[in-house]
Design an enzyme around this catalytic site. Structure first.
Site, mmCIF file in Angstrom:
data_model
loop_
_atom_site.group_PDB
_atom_site.id
_atom_site.type_symbol
_atom_site.label_atom_id
_atom_site.label_comp_id
_atom_site.label_asym_id
_atom_site.label_seq_id
_atom_site.Cartn_x
_atom_site.Cartn_y
_atom_site.Cartn_z
ATOM 1 N N ASP B 354 -7.301 3.602 -37.599
ATOM 2 C CA ASP B 354 -8.143 3.198 -36.462
ATOM 3 C C ASP B 354 -8.624 4.384 -35.634
ATOM 4 O O ASP B 354 -9.297 4.205 -34.636
ATOM 5 C CB ASP B 354 -7.377 2.205 -35.563
ATOM 6 C CG ASP B 354 -6.048 2.759 -35.056
ATOM 7 O OD1 ASP B 354 -5.518 3.703 -35.679
ATOM 8 O OD2 ASP B 354 -5.544 2.252 -34.031
ATOM 9 N N ASP B 390 -3.835 13.994 -24.362
ATOM 10 C CA ASP B 390 -3.167 13.457 -25.540
ATOM 11 C C ASP B 390 -3.217 14.473 -26.684
ATOM 12 O O ASP B 390 -4.304 14.946 -27.043
ATOM 13 C CB ASP B 390 -3.906 12.162 -25.929
ATOM 14 C CG ASP B 390 -3.162 11.367 -26.977
ATOM 15 O OD1 ASP B 390 -2.157 10.732 -26.611
ATOM 16 O OD2 ASP B 390 -3.582 11.388 -28.149
ATOM 17 N N GLU B 419 0.378 16.855 -23.382
ATOM 18 C CA GLU B 419 1.315 16.026 -24.143
ATOM 19 C C GLU B 419 1.437 16.585 -25.546
ATOM 20 O O GLU B 419 0.820 16.102 -26.478
ATOM 21 C CB GLU B 419 0.840 14.561 -24.197
ATOM 22 C CG GLU B 419 1.863 13.632 -24.844
ATOM 23 C CD GLU B 419 1.388 12.961 -26.133
ATOM 24 O OE1 GLU B 419 2.077 12.034 -26.584
ATOM 25 O OE2 GLU B 419 0.350 13.337 -26.708
ATOM 26 N N LYS B 531 1.773 -0.598 -27.098
ATOM 27 C CA LYS B 531 0.564 0.071 -27.589
ATOM 28 C C LYS B 531 -0.328 -0.896 -28.361
ATOM 29 O O LYS B 531 -1.538 -0.691 -28.455
ATOM 30 C CB LYS B 531 0.940 1.236 -28.526
ATOM 31 C CG LYS B 531 1.414 2.473 -27.815
ATOM 32 C CD LYS B 531 1.919 3.530 -28.791
ATOM 33 C CE LYS B 531 0.782 4.142 -29.607
ATOM 34 N NZ LYS B 531 1.271 5.217 -30.495
#
Lengths: 671, 671
Positions: B354, B390, B419, B531
């Site tokens: 995805d 991210d 992160e 999530k």
């Protein structure tokens, strides 16, 4: 060369694609400002921290060259751990080499690794094989014709595989892998943004054994010694195993304010004065005290010494007696006091009235520098290649950096030993700016904790890359308390520590071998110091330790492990009065373990723990520990082994570890 | 500026006289290649290694300025020890400051020191006084008229002293000393050859308390949550003490290859998909998922949060769902496979169908970089000043360095949290190139040894100068085993460790406060992870630890010692299941000692040893240790004190140490 700063980039179209990072390359000294040091024949093991974003595979290589060459040599690096890479190169020629490293993303290796994981997970790899074929065809476009043909063939196999299994065998096979490594695309390689330097000296800069001798004390029948007298002693100096004969200044000694015995300000007419009070009407730094002999005599001594494998080292003391010709010829090089006298050397309240320092803050510093350089070149012209530099820390660092660079450019074989008994950062700076060897605090490090800390500092920090320690248990200026109070065993202990801890060491003799331990009360200075009077030593005096000196220096010559200091490892031994350490050659063919009792009074014993895995010794098998001073042999086994040392017999074991002893016949060796 | 390299010198006539050396100036990161970090109001304590040859006195000062200013400010340094000097300056404004140091020989101070020693030794000082007068007259020549007159008067006193005693009193007196310091001759000052940089962020970059919340889970009655629903929760989030509300991506979520519950590749029609699969026909990184609300709603949430002292942080995930508009508009920013599909994200054998990574190796990297920068500026335009980035380690370092520099030039108040749960050197590099805060390995550091080693690494090495740790006991991706097995006490322990070890920390809630500990078997992933599905949490569920969260965050706000991590000191405690550490403000007005049991199962106790001398506490007097969670009070005395912690009650003590308790009346405080 640098992908980190956009402004340093080549065509803007490329730099954004530079994904590899070379974060660090070492060894480096002071961020690369100063070179590391090696001796010819030694290895430089370069470490790089290199990685890319994502999980892509990268490759890295070192680039190295002699400074005057324009082409880099290249050596692929090996991944070690934690994004650290390493590779080595040998330095064979004297002078300066440069090195750095670069890294790049290896798309084919990344693709292979992903393919392998997908195969293991049973995923469909049809499209992956097509992608691999594209990478191979791209490489083919840059390859030599023969290789290109092979690459295109492999690409075809991947594009239209008979079987996926065969295609993936080809894809992951060694032949294709090697070929793709050969044609790897380095166009986006990122090079570390510094070129680091290594100065390569001759091996003696690392491994040397010094003997300091006052030539004027070598005479017989009460006469002033000469170079000729020194020649007579050469066989014994060589027999004891010394390869550097260091002479205190040999120049004419000033008369004005000459010091008498025991540094008295009142010299008697026959007092010879301190050799460091350089210069008289007979000349200065380029002259020889005629009582020692002529230039011819000096050069003959150099030649004779060479025949015995002994090199003569000179003292470089840039200071003047009040009678030095410089004072009249170059008054501008001195500091003049309001009373019209020249400023003599002071460290208040101490006064050195017989010595004038040079004023490096003079406006005429350039002529001063040139003159001092000419002094060095003068003695190089006479055949000298080793200088022991007196108190370099009292002259500007910037001067030394210039002088050493100037001299080394034409004479890369010259060795300068820094006699800077001063604060740590000052000593370190002198080593960084170019001194090849350095006196150290060893002279005052007596306890186990002190010695272990100091050895670790010298060898396991950045200091180990640029400061080559020279260990001196005594000097004409220093008779440490340990030697004053410990008797003959103390002299043996400190000699053996110096000789086995450090690759370079020296003694001031014959006071050392004769165990002269009489100091001025409460001081660390010799009573009736040879600095101020002529001695005639009885080299065969009872209790001398010449046999021990000879033995330990022979052991040093015969065991290459002892010819380095950076290879030292401290081993635990459960006794605070004992020290144990080992040195090995890189190939582990020569392993020396030294155990020392630092207690000169009592018998001491303890259990030492050896790192058998590093020695590649099987802990289940016995091995031989051959004591090289006494020729005793011990069968040891496992990590823990017992050592007992009696200072009245021999306070040190130097053990050569033999790995063998596996078959019964090996036992013959020592039975 | 640099005396070390002749070619960098000004007029050749000066450089040889530059005797001072500035060997090192710190703190520095990676040899000065990257800036150190501070927050506005913090102090930079600069250390320099500076010395001269000989025994001359030197002086040293730091130079500092904001980068865009041209004039240096100057601050005299203090001699500490071992040729190390220090001085401090405060950074008040956001942006970049530069600093360096210089040193010079102080002839007058040297002269004074020598004079003092000669006086003590009873030596004649007549000529010395003349020399001092010369130095004073030289200073007078550069002084302002009034000062010059005074200086000349002093010089006269030294030149023709009524009495030597009076003259030496003048010579060594404070007034003359200060005046001579004022007119010290810096013409031969040597400046360190690097200018070092410090980036100054706003205080929240150092001290922040994060709460990660999925807005879509804030709905009621089974409905998709909205920004409006988040508003409703703000009072409770603020009450718990959080000052950053971090939202996972709020953009439209792709349909193609959308993931179902528990990361299933088969999504049901009502599965919402992962918020990190960014982009659909409704827009990409500059759009908002309409199910969450409008831009107006979002900005209202930002405003409301601000009223509660809570700042909204956005997720910056530079990746696309297959439906992201970029795919059609900029196919050149993606990697296309031979089968005509776009390469999705992989970490073989794992597949993220995805999510499409951006191809930073595209020839069109410049347009890609500009577009991504415009995304950041877009949200800055909406009022966002904190971004949680991210997986920055999967995009090129060079890109981040450019982006962060670009953004920070105009918006120095923006905070980027990295992160990057990846290899150490990669994490460190990201921090060095500009991320203001960094996720860390704290998430997996459980044992005493691990925690102590890690804290030392983060705070006592160069890392402490540039990497600001953010401690997260959990994230939506990570439910560590410690939390899976330790029950409610484990959640309290990890929260309190994060909150008291680090100045910045965060939790992913409400899963954290509710002690959600169900993982996918054998994994560190949440079972039924938020999530991939919408949750509606019962914030008041039995066993929640909200009261503890509220208490610890209040303690953090009220005690400035806890608002830094670099001030941490580990204290010995004789129990392997217990950890003890302290933090103090610089003025020692706030001293916090934390003792933690890391055993969530059993009662543990031990003796902690406090460094009373550092706390300026008299070991002969009792002092008060005030437990801030329970409000208990203990009278302690001496270094060794007993701590007992029961995980069923409270596995942590946060003790505020009160130095007082000297007079009887002090006892009233706690009786």
């Amino acid at each position: 060369m640098n992908a980190e700063h956009p402004e340093n980039q080549g065509p803007a179209v490329a730099y954004g694609k530079n994904r590899a990072v070379v974060d660090y390359v070492g060894p480096q000294v002071d961020c690369g400002r100063f070179p590391i040091k090696r001796a010819a024949g030694e290895t430089v093991t370069v470490v790089a921290h290199a990685f890319s974003d994502g999980h892509d595979h990268i490759r890295a290589e070192i680039l190295y060259r002699k400074r005057q060459q324009s082409e880099w040599a290249v050596q692929e690096m090996t991944y070690e751990v934690d994004d650290e890479w390493s590779a080595s190169f040998k330095v064979l020629e004297l002078g300066e080499y440069l090195y750095t490293a670069r890294a790049w993303v290896d798309h084919f290796a990344t693709w292979q690794s992903d393919l392998r994981k997908k195969l293991e997970a049973g995923q469909n790899i049809t499209v992956e094989l097509q992608m691999g074929a594209e990478l191979i065809l791209a490489a083919a476009a840059t390859a030599e014709p023969d290789d290109a043909r092979k690459l295109r063939e492999w690409a075809r196999t991947l594009q239209s595989p008979d079987s996926l299994a065969r295609a993936s065998d080809v894809a992951l096979g060694e032949t294709l892998t090697q070929m793709m490594r050969k044609y790897t695309d380095k166009s986006l390689a990122v090079t570390y943004d510094k070129e680091l330097a290594v100065v390569v000296d001759r091996p003696k800069a690392v491994f040397s054994t010094w003997y300091e001798l006052f030539p004027r004390s070598c005479g017989q029948g009460g006469k002033h010694g000469t170079f000729h007298d020194c020649e007579r002693l050469l066989p014994e100096i060589a027999r004891m195993g010394f390869d550097v004969l260091y002479l205190p200044p040999i120049h004419p000694i000033g008369q004005t304010n000459r010091k008498g015995k025991n540094n008295s300000t009142l010299a008697m007419p026959d007092d010879p004065g301190s050799p460091w009070a350089i210069g008289s009407s007979l000349g200065g730094h380029k002259a020889i005290n005629p009582e020692l002999g002529s230039f011819e005599d000096f050069q003959r001594l150099i030649g004779k010494a060479g025949e015995y494998g002994v090199e003569v080292a000179m003292d470089l003391a840039f200071q003047c007696s009040p009678d030095h010709p410089y004072v009249k010829e170059h008054p501008e090089w001195f500091r003049w006091r309001p009373d019209g006298t020249v400023q003599f050397a002071e460290n208040p309240p101490k006064k050195y009235e017989d010595i004038l320092p040079l004023n490096f803050e003079t406006d005429q510093w350039q002529s001063l520098w040139e003159e001092l350089k000419s002094v060095v070149l003068f003695w190089i012209g006479k055949g000298i290649r080793i200088f022991r530099v007196d108190n370099p820390h009292t002259k500007p660092f910037i001067f030394w950096q210039w002088l050493l660079d100037e001299v080394r450019r034409d004479y890369p074989d010259v060795i300068f030993l820094s006699e800077a008994f001063t604060r740590p950062k000052v000593m370190q700076r002198l080593a960084r700016i170019g001194f090849n060897q350095s006196y150290t605090y060893f002279t005052w490090r007596n306890t186990k904790w002190e010695l272990e800390q100091y050895i670790a500092e010298l060898t396991k920090t950045e200091i180990g890359e640029y400061l080559r320690p020279s260990f001196w248990p005594n000097t004409p200026d220093i008779l440490p308390q340990y030697l004053q109070y410990g008797g003959r065993p103390a002299f043996i202990i400190r000699l053996l520590l110096a000789a086995t801890l450090s690759a370079s060491y020296g003694i001031y003799g014959p006071a050392y071998e004769l165990c002269v331990d009489q100091a001025i009360e409460g001081r660390e200075e010799y009573l009736n110091s040879e600095k101020y009077e002529i001695k005639q030593w009885d080299w065969d005096a009872r209790g001398n330790i010449r046999a021990v000196v000879e033995r330990v220096n022979r052991i040093r010559r015969q065991n290459p492990a002892l010819q380095s200091i950076r290879n030292i490892e401290l081993y635990p031994i459960d006794n605070e009065a004992m020290l144990c350490y080992g040195k090995m050659t890189e190939d582990k063919s020569n392993i020396i373990v030294t155990a020392v009792s630092i207690d000169p009074h009592h018998k001491q014993s303890g259990w030492v723990r050896l790192p058998l895995h590093k020695m590649e010794i099987d802990p289940r098998r016995p091995f031989l520990a051959h004591e090289l001073i006494t020729d005793d042999k011990y069968i040891w086994q496992g990590e823990a082994n017992y050592v007992e040392l009696d200072p009245r017999i021999m306070p040190v074991h130097i053990l050569r570890i033999h790995k063998g002893l596996r078959r019964e016949s090996d036992f013959d060796y020592f039975m």
